[in-house]
Write an enzyme that holds these catalytic residues in place. Structure first.
Site, PDB file in Angstrom:
ATOM      1  N   SER A 424       0.795  -1.223   0.000  1.00 18.55           N
ATOM      2  CA  SER A 424       0.000   0.000   0.000  1.00 18.55           C
ATOM      3  C   SER A 424       0.827   1.272   0.000  1.00 18.55           C
ATOM      4  CB  SER A 424      -0.946   0.003   1.197  1.00 18.55           C
ATOM      5  OG  SER A 424      -0.216  -0.214   2.382  1.00 18.55           O
ATOM      6  N   HIS A 452      -5.461  -3.307  -2.570  1.00 23.03           N
ATOM      7  CA  HIS A 452      -5.128  -2.344  -3.633  1.00 23.03           C
ATOM      8  C   HIS A 452      -4.977  -3.010  -5.001  1.00 23.03           C
ATOM      9  CE1 HIS A 452      -4.646   1.092  -0.965  1.00 23.03           C
ATOM     10  NE2 HIS A 452      -4.119   0.238  -0.102  1.00 23.03           N
ATOM     11  N   LYS A 482     -11.985   0.346  -1.371  1.00 24.62           N
ATOM     12  CA  LYS A 482     -11.084   1.017  -2.304  1.00 24.62           C
ATOM     13  C   LYS A 482     -11.741   1.066  -3.688  1.00 24.62           C
ATOM     14  CE  LYS A 482      -7.442   0.488   0.885  1.00 24.62           C
ATOM     15  NZ  LYS A 482      -8.148  -0.223   1.970  1.00 24.62           N
TER      16      LYS A 482
END
Ligand code: WAQ
Ligand code: MG
Length: 632
Positions: A424, A452, A482
């Site tokens: 990240s 991610h 996300k």
């Protein structure tokens, strides 16, 4: 002190009209004579030179105010430049927004005998006589100390304690004019008296003080009167004093240390919806700060699906999943995630943090071992710690090291290897085929966090297995917060793993079921992603454009994802560059310890699918300009 009459005893000495030394005490009548003698002795032996004029006086003082001494902390700095950077940070943290300008005005105090009195917000000067300044006098410590020698620290602490007890005074900055004394301080109501070990180079005769005032203009006179006339005795509170709460002191000291190290974090209020242009503090900034890579967090269709689910099911489920909290949207989303990831089943948690924490702590415990990449996310680290298993941290992305360590872990009941898929803070990627091969050979559970990677990696955003055209890890963790624009975390895997987590993962068992709006929003976003990967392709093209534009501007950056780290190193420098970018209209946050290692501070740019080419090239040019601005 007894009921005897009290006197303020003062000494001031000069040589050819130039101030050499000064000191004062508050003493009972019976000690006036000896104090005068000691102060005269001190004047005659000052390092700045032999005085030709010594003024000694003793005035009876009225009623004495007794106040506690400020709490003291110390910041070690390497040089004066760092000292001033810390001073500025601390003032800022204490609420003085224009701290830099305050410090910039400091040199104007050098010629003054007293302190500059500044409005803390407008920076207007409030001293009736700007050449002389305001002098804090009529003060002493309750603990007597020898009057014939100067103790810089003890006297400054008394002065600062009085000054900060004056109405409206919110802060003080001080540097001694003694050429041999380089320690200075910043005193604030919030953090107390913070010593800074170096504010100037030895041999420098410059010194001064600034008092910061916040309040009404018509009350300034009363503040000056308090500073100059009110007799104040500063007590060092005894540890058993029951009046002042001492339990907060250590918290406040630690807060001042955080601020002084350049590590204070501030929340920022965003007044628009999430997007690539956001409104912050009345300005619109191009944001590189959001993980909402595909723009679903503010997508009208997704929002409508979430609103509709809330209308049908209400705002809360009222119980944990295992009681009566499992509603249609929970089950629907879990099936949808499993189908999208190509696994048998999945389990949803209220946050990604809980997903990692709960999953790792459920799967391994005492007698087991977990192998964790050195740069894994905090939620993985915390899950490892909570589990009670032995934790073996292997070097970042080093699959040979993982192999070697697993080989020596045969005796454990269970072995779990866990890694971020996309890291990240670095944006780099796990070599999934290697990872799976090593784990299988050692019969270890494999767990990969794709927070991610989902919606970002792979031709259709399915993550690392798609990108490498390989098999799946045993536990595929990811988030709803996300690329799916909602909130929550999940783990997808085979039927026995997921069922085991439903029976054992404590955040799943003991939290109220996740929010309905988040479930329905994530489901709608996932359906869109599943049906049309065009946003994924645009995102990937934007990343290439941005990295190429940075390179064209001489900034080296690389990534395997949508996270583009731009390494700076020093924490304060990273903050400066990020602040400069914000002035230029770009929000690219600085990431500091403890999120990354000390001295590895960086800018972290997160690219979105809806950044325009112009946003990307302008941001890259601004990064280069902001970084270079420092060099001149
Ligand atoms: N009121 C207002 N300003 C003053 C006063 C006063 N009573 N006394 C001095 N100043 C101003 C003046 O401009 C001086 O040039 C400047 O402050 C510095 O004064 O924790 O010794 O007496 O070890 O040189 C800091 C100790 C010692 C730090 C400060 O100040 C620590 C010191 P100095
Ligand atoms: Mg001065």
């Amino acid at each position: 002190m007894s009921s005897e009459r009290l006197f303020g005893v003062k000494m001031r000495a000069s040589q050819e009209g130039r101030h050499v030394s000064g000191a004062e005490r508050i003493v009972p009548a019976s000690r006036v004579a000896q104090t005068l003698a000691a102060l005269a002795d001190r004047a005659l032996r000052h390092s700045k030179g032999e005085p030709d004029f010594i003024n000694l006086k003793a005035d009876a003082v009225g009623e004495v105010v007794r106040i506690p001494s400020l709490p003291v902390s110390t910041v070690e700095v390497a040089d004066a430049a760092e000292g001033w950077a810390r001073a500025e940070e601390m003032l800022k943290a204490a609420g003085v927004a224009r701290a830099r300008e305050v410090c910039g005005l400091f040199r104007e105090t050098y010629s003054m005998r007293g302190a500059m009195l500044l409005d803390a917000d407008t920076l207007e000067r409030l001293e009736p006589n700007p050449e002389r300044g305001v002098r804090a006098t009529n003060m002493d410590s309750a603990v007597s100390s020898p009057a014939n020698v100067k103790n810089h620290f003890a006297e400054a602490l008394v002065l600062a304690s009085k000054v900060l007890s004056a109405p409206g005074i919110v802060g003080e900055v001080c540097m001694s004019d003694d050429p041999n004394y380089v320690t200075g301080y910043v005193a604030t109501r919030r953090f107390g008296y913070c010593r800074i070990t170096k504010l100037k180079e030895p041999g420098d005769e410059a010194g001064g003080r600034i008092f910061l005032y916040r309040g009404r203009r018509e009350d300034v006179a009363a503040t000056i009167d308090y500073l100059e006339r009110r007799a104040v005795v500063v007590e060092t509170p005894s540890p058993d004093a029951n009046a002042a709460p001492r339990r907060f002191d250590s918290l406040e000291r630690e807060l001042s240390e955080i601020a002084a190290a350049g590590l204070r974090r501030e929340t920022r209020m965003v007044s628009s919806r999430s997007g690539c242009h956001i409104a912050v503090g009345g300005r619109t900034l191009v944001s590189f700060a959001s993980n909402d890579y595909l723009g679903y967090a503010s997508d009208a269709e997704v929002a409508e699906a979430a609103a509709d689910a809330v209308r049908r099911h209400g705002t809360g489920s009222g119980a944990s999943r295992l009681v009566t909290g499992t509603l249609t949207p929970h089950v629907g989303l879990e099936r949808q995630i499993a189908a999208f990831k190509g696994s048998a089943d999945s389990i949803v948690y209220a946050t990604g943090y809980m997903a990692n924490l709960g999953t790792i702590a459920a799967l391994v415990g005492r007698g087991d071992v977990v192998l964790s990449d050195a740069l894994n996310h905090a939620s993985i680290i915390d899950g490892c710690r909570l589990s009670g298993a032995d934790v073996v941290v292997y070097p970042h992305l080093d699959m040979d090291a993982l192999d070697g360590r697993l080989a020596s872990c045969r005796a454990y009941r269970r072995r779990l290897a866990v890694s971020d898929g996309v890291f990240s803070m670095d944006g780099d990627m796990l070599d999934l085929p290697r990872f799976l091969e090593v784990c299988r050979r050692h019969d270890a559970f494999s767990m990969v966090d794709e927070a991610h990677a989902l919606g970002v990696v792979g031709a259709t955003g399915r993550g690392l297995s798609e990108r490498f055209a390989c098999g799946h890890p045993d536990l595929m963790m990811g988030t709803l917060s996300k690329a799916l624009g909602a909130e929550g975390g999940y783990v997808a895997g085979n039927a026995s793993v997921v069922e085991y987590l439903r029976q054992r993962a404590r955040p799943f068992m003991f939290s109220t079921a996740p929010d309905i709006a988040a479930m329905a929003g994530a489901a709608a976003a996932l359906a869109r992603l599943d049906g049309d990967p065009s946003r994924v392709r645009r995102l990937q093209a934007n990343v290439r454009t941005f990295v190429a534009a940075l390179a064209e501007n001489g900034i080296a950056a690389k990534t395997d994802s949508a996270i583009v780290p731009i390494l700076i190193g020093d924490e304060c420098e990273a903050m400066r560059v990020s602040g400069e970018l914000e002035k230029r209209g770009f929000l690219i946050p600085a990431i500091r310890y403890p999120t990354v290692a000390h001295g590895a501070a960086r800018l972290r740019a997160a690219v979105r699918y809806d950044h325009g080419e112009e946003d990307l090239t302008a941001a890259a040019a601004a990064v280069a300009a902001a970084v270079r601005q420092h060099d001149d």
